[in-house]
Design a protein around this motif. Sequence first.
Motif, PDB file in Angstrom:
ATOM      1  N   ASP A   1       0.004   6.429   9.381  1.00 37.03           N
ATOM      2  CA  ASP A   1      -1.105   7.292   9.184  1.00 37.03           C
ATOM      3  C   ASP A   1      -0.772   8.117   7.917  1.00 37.03           C
ATOM      4  N   GLY A   2       0.375   8.508   7.730  1.00 36.82           N
ATOM      5  CA  GLY A   2       1.047   9.182   6.417  1.00 36.82           C
ATOM      6  C   GLY A   2       2.241   9.006   6.042  1.00 36.82           C
ATOM      7  N   ILE A   3       2.667   9.400   4.830  1.00 30.94           N
ATOM      8  CA  ILE A   3       4.007   9.335   4.435  1.00 30.94           C
ATOM      9  C   ILE A   3       4.742  10.727   3.746  1.00 30.94           C
ATOM     10  N   LEU A   4       5.764  10.964   4.008  1.00 32.17           N
ATOM     11  CA  LEU A   4       6.691  11.877   3.653  1.00 32.17           C
ATOM     12  C   LEU A   4       7.693  11.288   2.623  1.00 32.17           C
ATOM     13  N   ALA A   5       7.987  11.722   1.513  1.00 33.31           N
ATOM     14  CA  ALA A   5       8.789  10.976   0.650  1.00 33.31           C
ATOM     15  C   ALA A   5       9.587  12.008  -0.265  1.00 33.31           C
ATOM     16  N   SER A   6      10.897  11.357  -0.293  1.00 34.43           N
ATOM     17  CA  SER A   6      11.929  12.429  -1.359  1.00 34.43           C
ATOM     18  C   SER A   6      12.352  11.195  -2.398  1.00 34.43           C
ATOM     19  N   ILE A   7      11.832  11.104  -3.679  1.00 31.04           N
ATOM     20  CA  ILE A   7      11.897   9.999  -4.473  1.00 31.04           C
ATOM     21  C   ILE A   7      13.246   9.706  -5.139  1.00 31.04           C
ATOM     22  N   SER A   8      13.452   8.624  -5.328  1.00 36.23           N
ATOM     23  CA  SER A   8      14.648   8.151  -5.915  1.00 36.23           C
ATOM     24  C   SER A   8      15.147   8.602  -7.038  1.00 36.23           C
ATOM     25  N   LYS A   9      16.216   8.461  -7.780  1.00 40.57           N
ATOM     26  CA  LYS A   9      16.773   9.106  -8.993  1.00 40.57           C
ATOM     27  C   LYS A   9      15.995   8.523 -10.020  1.00 40.57           C
ATOM     28  N   ASN A  10      15.653   7.241  -9.944  1.00 47.04           N
ATOM     29  CA  ASN A  10      15.133   6.373 -11.054  1.00 47.04           C
ATOM     30  C   ASN A  10      13.517   6.142 -10.884  1.00 47.04           C
ATOM     31  N   THR A  11      12.991   6.911 -10.039  1.00 44.44           N
ATOM     32  CA  THR A  11      11.384   7.043 -10.098  1.00 44.44           C
ATOM     33  C   THR A  11      10.973   7.998 -11.203  1.00 44.44           C
ATOM     34  N   THR A  12      10.319   7.443 -12.132  1.00 40.17           N
ATOM     35  CA  THR A  12       9.640   8.332 -12.876  1.00 40.17           C
ATOM     36  C   THR A  12       8.025   8.366 -13.078  1.00 40.17           C
ATOM     37  N   ARG A  13       7.615   7.237 -12.512  1.00 34.52           N
ATOM     38  CA  ARG A  13       6.102   6.999 -12.096  1.00 34.52           C
ATOM     39  C   ARG A  13       5.917   6.786 -10.843  1.00 34.52           C
ATOM     40  N   ILE A  14       4.778   7.199 -10.075  1.00 34.14           N
ATOM     41  CA  ILE A  14       4.442   7.198  -8.727  1.00 34.14           C
ATOM     42  C   ILE A  14       3.216   6.346  -8.371  1.00 34.14           C
ATOM     43  N   ASP A  15       3.081   5.483  -9.404  1.00 33.26           N
ATOM     44  CA  ASP A  15       1.679   4.693  -8.929  1.00 33.26           C
ATOM     45  C   ASP A  15       1.876   3.950  -7.739  1.00 33.26           C
ATOM     46  N   HIS A  16       3.176   3.684  -7.236  1.00 27.10           N
ATOM     47  CA  HIS A  16       3.016   2.897  -5.995  1.00 27.10           C
ATOM     48  C   HIS A  16       2.690   3.995  -4.798  1.00 27.10           C
ATOM     49  N   PHE A  17       2.887   5.122  -4.894  1.00 31.14           N
ATOM     50  CA  PHE A  17       2.492   5.897  -4.040  1.00 31.14           C
ATOM     51  C   PHE A  17       1.019   6.573  -4.466  1.00 31.14           C
ATOM     52  N   GLU A  18       0.619   6.358  -5.424  1.00 38.17           N
ATOM     53  CA  GLU A  18      -0.781   6.786  -5.775  1.00 38.17           C
ATOM     54  C   GLU A  18      -1.949   5.814  -5.333  1.00 38.17           C
ATOM     55  N   GLN A  19      -1.459   4.658  -5.201  1.00 37.75           N
ATOM     56  CA  GLN A  19      -2.391   3.726  -4.730  1.00 37.75           C
ATOM     57  C   GLN A  19      -2.724   3.659  -3.198  1.00 37.75           C
ATOM     58  N   LEU A  20      -1.475   4.514  -2.521  1.00 35.74           N
ATOM     59  CA  LEU A  20      -2.081   4.927  -1.114  1.00 35.74           C
ATOM     60  C   LEU A  20      -3.351   5.623  -0.998  1.00 35.74           C
ATOM     61  N   LYS A  21      -3.854   6.211  -1.919  1.00 37.82           N
ATOM     62  CA  LYS A  21      -4.989   7.118  -1.651  1.00 37.82           C
ATOM     63  C   LYS A  21      -6.339   6.084  -1.334  1.00 37.82           C
ATOM     64  N   ASN A  22      -5.895   4.687  -1.878  1.00 44.21           N
ATOM     65  CA  ASN A  22      -7.156   3.881  -1.346  1.00 44.21           C
ATOM     66  C   ASN A  22      -7.383   3.462  -0.005  1.00 44.21           C
ATOM     67  N   TYR A  23      -6.203   3.656   0.575  1.00 41.25           N
ATOM     68  CA  TYR A  23      -6.096   3.543   2.080  1.00 41.25           C
ATOM     69  C   TYR A  23      -6.083   4.645   2.874  1.00 41.25           C
ATOM     70  N   ASP A  24      -6.529   5.651   2.456  1.00 39.90           N
ATOM     71  CA  ASP A  24      -6.553   7.168   3.159  1.00 39.90           C
ATOM     72  C   ASP A  24      -5.195   7.354   3.737  1.00 39.90           C
ATOM     73  N   ILE A  25      -4.074   7.188   2.982  1.00 38.37           N
ATOM     74  CA  ILE A  25      -2.897   7.438   3.730  1.00 38.37           C
ATOM     75  C   ILE A  25      -2.233   8.620   2.740  1.00 38.37           C
TER      76      ILE A  25
END
Length: 337
Positions: free
Chosen positions: A121-145
């Motif tokens: 239903d939702g996600i909590l995240a603490s990003i990795s040290k190599n994460t510079t872009r969050i497109d993979h998280f942004e696409q969750l908006k299309n699924y109402d997550i």
Amino acid sequence: MEKKLPTIKEIAKRLNISISTVSRALHDHHSIGLRTKLAVKKLAAELNYEPNQTAIFFKQRKTFTIGVILPNLREEFFSSAINGIEKTALDNNYIVLTSQSHDDLEREKNIVESMKKHRVDGILASISKNTTRIDHFEQLKNYDIPVVFFDRVPDVPDVHSVSCNLYHSSVEAVDFLVKKGHKRIAYIQGPSTLNIKNERLNGYYDALAKNSIKADDALVVSTDLSTDGNTGALDKLLALKKRPTAVILFNDYVALDVIHHARQRKLAINKDISFVSYANIPFMHYLETPPVASVEQFPYEQGARATELLFKLLDPNAKQGLPPYENIVLKSELIIH
């Protein structure tokens, strides 16, 4: 033959009542009389009937599951954050699905995709040290997550987040060391990809200026958070013609490597060189020579507040009263050892 599980339809047939009546009786609906409720529940118990969770999830469009993505549960900081998350989730009748990125961006992306497929239903995240872009998280908006970031928060404006004010604690750390008589204060920072690195570094430079100490960029070195990276960073500082007498460290795990390495270099901890770190992990107090101070970042509270915010985003009524993006910032605290 495999035994078939009892269904609402079977209960309705045996009692000669409608399926909808059985459903309402099992949920104590006010429209169903006490005698019918008792008869339905008695037969359900005799048949060992259990609700079909898949059907319930489909009807309510919820799985009552939240996903948590974090770098490494081996770190006590994140273990404490999980405790806060699980307690808050349990209080809201939710279960928690936890995955570790191990600071690997591709692994993080795969976890996000897996959680999307499992319809959390939702996600909590603490990003990795190599994460510079969050497109993979942004696409969750299309699924109402909805996603709430905590501790390691991406350096973008349009996200919900919970974090600690590390600028404030960096200033406090430098002030503390200056009062102890230190003038050559170094800083071992984390990977450049982590947004939180900038907040700490800005506080470090501003505090030096506040105390009329000229900044020396040679005193700021980086680590990739590996043991070799941590010890290599200390070696760079010790190779300087004018060595630092104190070092502010990215976190307590860096401190463990650096203190051990300093001892191997025959340095007396807190005499030849002093350390201040971040996280204030409890087991650091059991070291013979821990850092002279550590910054408390309240991981349990961060986890709990992030979960509370996520549940607001999952509640259509509560969501209406929220700003477009909410950023909760807790005040860190310098703990003197």
